[in-house]
Motif scaffolding. Sequence first.
Motif, short mmCIF file in Angstrom:
data_model
loop_
_atom_site.label_atom_id
_atom_site.label_comp_id
_atom_site.label_asym_id
_atom_site.label_seq_id
_atom_site.Cartn_x
_atom_site.Cartn_y
_atom_site.Cartn_z
N LYS A 163 -33.45 14.07 29.74
CA LYS A 163 -32.47 14.04 30.36
C LYS A 163 -32.04 14.41 31.50
N ASN A 189 -28.80 8.04 22.53
CA ASN A 189 -27.67 7.73 23.48
C ASN A 189 -27.45 8.38 24.49
N ASP A 206 -32.36 16.23 24.86
CA ASP A 206 -31.43 16.33 25.87
C ASP A 206 -31.78 17.22 27.42
N PRO A 215 -31.09 24.29 25.58
CA PRO A 215 -32.08 24.07 26.30
C PRO A 215 -31.46 24.92 27.58
N SER A 261 -41.96 19.05 8.55
CA SER A 261 -42.50 20.57 9.18
C SER A 261 -41.31 20.85 9.36
N ASN A 266 -47.15 20.35 13.56
CA ASN A 266 -47.17 20.08 13.13
C ASN A 266 -48.21 18.40 13.37
N PRO A 276 -38.68 23.84 9.14
CA PRO A 276 -37.05 24.29 7.73
C PRO A 276 -35.59 24.22 7.79
N GLY A 293 -41.81 24.14 21.55
CA GLY A 293 -42.73 26.13 21.46
C GLY A 293 -43.36 25.05 20.36
N PHE A 301 -25.85 10.67 26.08
CA PHE A 301 -24.89 12.16 26.56
C PHE A 301 -26.25 13.56 26.60
N SER A 302 -26.05 14.28 26.99
CA SER A 302 -26.96 15.43 26.39
C SER A 302 -26.09 16.55 27.03
N VAL A 303 -26.33 18.31 26.88
CA VAL A 303 -25.71 19.09 26.76
C VAL A 303 -27.28 20.29 26.93
N SER A 310 -32.55 19.65 21.53
CA SER A 310 -32.60 20.45 22.62
C SER A 310 -33.25 19.38 23.40
N VAL A 311 -34.93 19.11 23.35
CA VAL A 311 -36.17 18.57 24.02
C VAL A 311 -36.15 17.23 24.52
N THR A 369 -40.58 14.73 10.33
CA THR A 369 -40.07 16.19 10.39
C THR A 369 -39.92 16.88 9.06
N1 LIG Z 1 -27.47 14.36 23.45
C1 LIG Z 1 -26.36 14.40 21.87
O1 LIG Z 1 -25.38 13.97 22.21
C2 LIG Z 1 -26.04 16.19 21.07
C3 LIG Z 1 -25.31 15.80 20.76
C4 LIG Z 1 -24.69 17.01 19.39
C5 LIG Z 1 -25.81 18.06 19.92
N2 LIG Z 1 -26.78 18.51 20.75
C6 LIG Z 1 -27.67 19.00 21.50
O2 LIG Z 1 -28.72 19.29 21.43
C7 LIG Z 1 -29.55 20.16 20.70
C8 LIG Z 1 -29.64 21.04 19.17
O3 LIG Z 1 -30.69 19.79 19.11
P1 LIG Z 1 -31.41 19.84 17.47
O4 LIG Z 1 -30.23 19.93 17.02
O5 LIG Z 1 -31.97 18.11 17.19
O6 LIG Z 1 -32.42 21.28 17.30
P2 LIG Z 1 -33.49 21.46 18.21
O7 LIG Z 1 -33.64 20.17 18.79
O8 LIG Z 1 -32.77 22.66 19.11
O9 LIG Z 1 -34.74 22.03 17.43
C9 LIG Z 1 -34.52 23.21 16.93
C10 LIG Z 1 -35.56 23.95 16.22
O10 LIG Z 1 -36.24 23.08 16.04
C11 LIG Z 1 -37.62 22.98 15.53
N3 LIG Z 1 -38.18 21.66 15.63
C12 LIG Z 1 -37.74 20.82 15.78
N4 LIG Z 1 -38.98 19.91 15.09
C13 LIG Z 1 -39.07 20.55 14.68
C14 LIG Z 1 -40.10 19.92 13.68
N5 LIG Z 1 -40.20 18.71 13.76
N6 LIG Z 1 -41.28 20.83 12.83
C15 LIG Z 1 -40.43 22.24 12.58
N7 LIG Z 1 -39.78 22.70 13.58
C16 LIG Z 1 -38.81 21.74 14.37
C17 LIG Z 1 -37.79 23.33 17.28
O11 LIG Z 1 -38.85 23.69 17.78
C18 LIG Z 1 -36.44 24.77 17.34
O12 LIG Z 1 -36.75 26.02 17.13
C19 LIG Z 1 -28.20 21.94 20.92
O13 LIG Z 1 -28.11 21.93 22.16
C20 LIG Z 1 -27.15 20.60 20.56
O14 LIG Z 1 -25.73 21.08 22.18
C21 LIG Z 1 -27.27 16.85 21.75
#
Ligand SMILES: NC(=O)c1ccc[n+]([C@@H]2O[C@H](COP(=O)([O-])OP(=O)(O)OC[C@H]3O[C@@H](n4cnc5c(N)ncnc54)[C@H](O)[C@@H]3O)[C@@H](O)[C@H]2O)c1
Length: 385
Positions: free
Chosen positions: A102, A145, A99, A69, A180, A44, A182, A38, A147-149, A96-97, A178
Amino acid sequence: MQNFEFYNPTRIIFGENTIPKLADQIPAEARVLILFGGASAERNGTLPAVREALNGRFTREFGGIEANPTFETLMKAVELIRNEKLDFLLAVGGGSVIDGTKFVAAAVDFEGDPWSILTTHGANVKAAMPLGTVLTLPATGSEMNSFSVITRHATREKLAFGSPHVFPRFSVLDPTRTYSLPVRQIANGVVDSFVHIMEQYLTYPADGLAQDRFAEGLLLSLIEIGPKVVAEPENYTLRANFMWIATLALNGIIGVGMPQDWSTHSIGHELTARYDIDHARTLAIVLPSMLRVRKDAKRGKLLQYAARVWNLHEGTEDERIEAAIVQTEKFFESLDIPTRLSAYEIGEEGIDPLVAQLDAHGMTALGEQSEITLDVSRRVLELSL
Ligand SMILES: NC(=O)c1ccc[n+]([C@@H]2O[C@H](COP(=O)([O-])OP(=O)(O)OC[C@H]3O[C@@H](n4cnc5c(N)ncnc54)[C@H](O)[C@@H]3O)[C@@H](O)[C@H]2O)c1
């Protein structure tokens, strides 16, 4: 300890003001797609810093990748890459981005239905585009890593895949990026990384002395700094430590040669898919009940966890185990993360559909000993009400 092979090719570039270094990691002639979520990456200053680092290079941008995603959005990126003949992906964002990137990397040259990458959990991935990342949210370990979900919006399915082809070539970890975040997201990150460690540690004793001590060290560090990381957003030392702990929690190193659980994640994914609860928050609901329901199978490790992580030495075995689980819940709650389904207004009527989803996704023998049948998952969910 079980036999293992360990492979992790991701270069980590860590520290303040390290984004300019990414230019050295991407071939000069590459046609780069920058993927992001987003508006936060723009606001930031992370995206502007990335653009500046790649000034003069051929780049295109793809924004709008959602938290959790979706297949639908990511297939649009696949189309853009094919049309513009792009050949290097740069993810700028959180799990999310990364994953999503990937998945895109694996889907571009995939023959057949790309959704089958998820339904086969990555077994059919034979190649992927090269990718790098700039991490903005410490939590998932996705930056180091394979992995991707991915979520399919149309069918409300959330499935994971893994493939050595989608390891990032490099990841830039600048803790100041980091600041910024929430409060909610940073608290989520602490819980997510805590549970990643637990999935690899809290199984049964397997004589991995270094893996156990390493996992306990990471858990103790999270307990020590978790609430402070949330309360002091611009404390560099805290953010730097947290960022590296979250990466170490799921870059493979603590899990080698050890039995692993991951049932809390499988049930958690269904909660996110059905109710849109943040990933980490689903884990905080499921883990304590999972530990209670699996108390006998996990007894040895639960007692070790109680003693070494929570310093609990008094009382019967069952009392120490229960006290350790209560401490775990209190830790999550101290970060303002609820540990009950009722906090999301989910009651008994919510359980049948969740169990049906687990069934539909073949999640019928989860856990380190494949003993978590649908009935056991049901008990876990009932205990989480
Ligand atoms: N690949 C893996 O090994 C693995 C492991 C665990 C979870 N996941 C998956 O990862 C996803 C969750 O990822 P996440 O927890 O990193 O959160 P996210 O990437 O979904 O981000 C959450 C929110 O934070 C915002 N954000 C990100 N960085 C920011 C910043 N610096 N300042 C302000 N806002 C910011 C994003 O825009 C988003 O709205 C889920 O889909 C989960 O299932 C993947």
